[in-house]
Write an enzyme that holds these catalytic residues in place. Sequence first.
Site, mmCIF file in Angstrom:
data_model
loop_
_atom_site.group_PDB
_atom_site.id
_atom_site.type_symbol
_atom_site.label_atom_id
_atom_site.label_comp_id
_atom_site.label_asym_id
_atom_site.label_seq_id
_atom_site.Cartn_x
_atom_site.Cartn_y
_atom_site.Cartn_z
ATOM 1 N N LYS A 294 0.910 -1.127 0.004
ATOM 2 C CA LYS A 294 0.027 0.102 -0.066
ATOM 3 C C LYS A 294 0.928 1.292 0.103
ATOM 4 C CE LYS A 294 -4.113 -1.881 0.319
ATOM 5 N NZ LYS A 294 -5.166 -1.616 -0.659
ATOM 6 N N ASP B 234 -0.508 -0.683 -4.571
ATOM 7 C CA ASP B 234 -1.997 -0.171 -4.495
ATOM 8 C C ASP B 234 -1.921 1.118 -3.968
ATOM 9 O OD1 ASP B 234 -4.374 0.274 -4.455
ATOM 10 O OD2 ASP B 234 -5.203 -1.493 -3.414
ATOM 11 N N GLU C 2 -1.907 -0.616 -8.799
ATOM 12 C CA GLU C 2 -3.280 -0.653 -8.657
ATOM 13 C C GLU C 2 -3.804 0.603 -8.437
ATOM 14 O OE1 GLU C 2 -6.827 -3.174 -6.321
ATOM 15 O OE2 GLU C 2 -4.744 -3.735 -6.370
ATOM 16 N N ASP D 61 -9.307 -0.547 -10.192
ATOM 17 C CA ASP D 61 -10.076 -1.179 -9.042
ATOM 18 C C ASP D 61 -11.265 -0.199 -8.739
ATOM 19 O OD1 ASP D 61 -11.069 -2.227 -6.688
ATOM 20 O OD2 ASP D 61 -9.309 -1.770 -5.621
ATOM 21 N N LYS E 79 -13.991 -7.196 -7.351
ATOM 22 C CA LYS E 79 -14.510 -7.254 -6.104
ATOM 23 C C LYS E 79 -15.980 -7.359 -5.979
ATOM 24 C CE LYS E 79 -10.558 -4.696 -4.183
ATOM 25 N NZ LYS E 79 -10.234 -3.382 -3.463
ATOM 26 N N SER F 143 -10.833 -8.177 -2.749
ATOM 27 C CA SER F 143 -11.828 -8.478 -1.520
ATOM 28 C C SER F 143 -11.700 -7.113 -0.313
ATOM 29 C CB SER F 143 -11.555 -9.651 -0.446
ATOM 30 O OG SER F 143 -10.370 -9.603 0.092
#
Length: 364
Positions: free
Chosen positions: A162, A191, A219, A244, A268, A296
């Site tokens: 992250k 991400d 992402e 995403d 997701k 998820s």
Amino acid sequence: MIVTNIDTFIVKVPLIKPFKTAIRTVLSADSLLVRLDCDNGISGWGEAPVTVAITGDSLPSIETAIKEYLGPFLIGRNLLSYEEVLSGLSGVMIGNTSAKAALDMAVYDCLAQYSHLPLYRYLGGASGELETNMTVSVNSPEEMGDDAERYIGQGFSVLKVKVGIGDIDQDIKRVKEIRKRAGQRILIRLDANQGWSPKEAIKAIRQMEDEGLGIELVEQPVKAQDLDGLKQVTDHVDTLIMADEAVFSPKQALQVIKMRAADLINIKLMKAGGIYQGQIINQLAETAGMECMVGSMIETHLGITAAAHFAASKKNITRFDFDAPLMLSKNILEGGLSYEASKLTLPQEKGLGIKNVQTQEGGE
């Protein structure tokens, strides 16, 4: 197979360690579970986690949507007419994708049980084994390096890192520290959770490319609604870019595909509204030659088990982000998905393979 009753249960499972992204910090997995009962004795389970910062769905809104609108739509319907049921469920209300996803899971659980098949086989899959990445929350470079080393020691070979908080230089320091600790054999994905501007994203990714940090993909580097910015990043870097938060619905997926705004799509169930819509997104992407990940939210084993069944059933889904249950202080399920470090095994029992669910009320 007529739906006769729908019950809901609130569960809150503390995390072992706070989960931090550019969007939010999570301390516990808060979810609404649903159990859908049919007249033939079959019951199906589903889960809708709270993701206010992403989907806008809170516990009260999820519960209201199910009890007052979506649930009444399902009661009395024959699940064997699942095309009519699931397409109709999607149109009952605007948004509320988490509530829809929970009921969609329960419907598919019932259908697969009726067919005496594990759900991934009911959906067409041949293999019930997957490998998940492990997520490194955004913190100081040193703490992220420590976390990365711990996960690698536990057997994970793919890290999802992250970033997106603070300035670009700080994000690059985070990635460099993790690469230094991980060596070259570990796959690293980033991400940014919408934390960068297009120019920042291009600058950061190019610098990481020039320094040989070996990033597999990035992402959602920019704001979800900024498809032009997403395309700008995709067009100006060599690293793969994954959409995403930009993709909830099949319509949004089609727009990303038409623009070639990204190289990959993260599906997701909580964004898509369940497996039914998720399959459409995957089919659109596959037709365009675009691979998908299934990810998820911070969910319990229940929701992740359903997502993993879906992911295992489609060959175009090539990446898996199912580490949320490993962050929780306990497992509320008997049955369902099992973990051996990064290796996931889906149950071979019919449906989701759930034997019992521990709710706040003390049991099923």
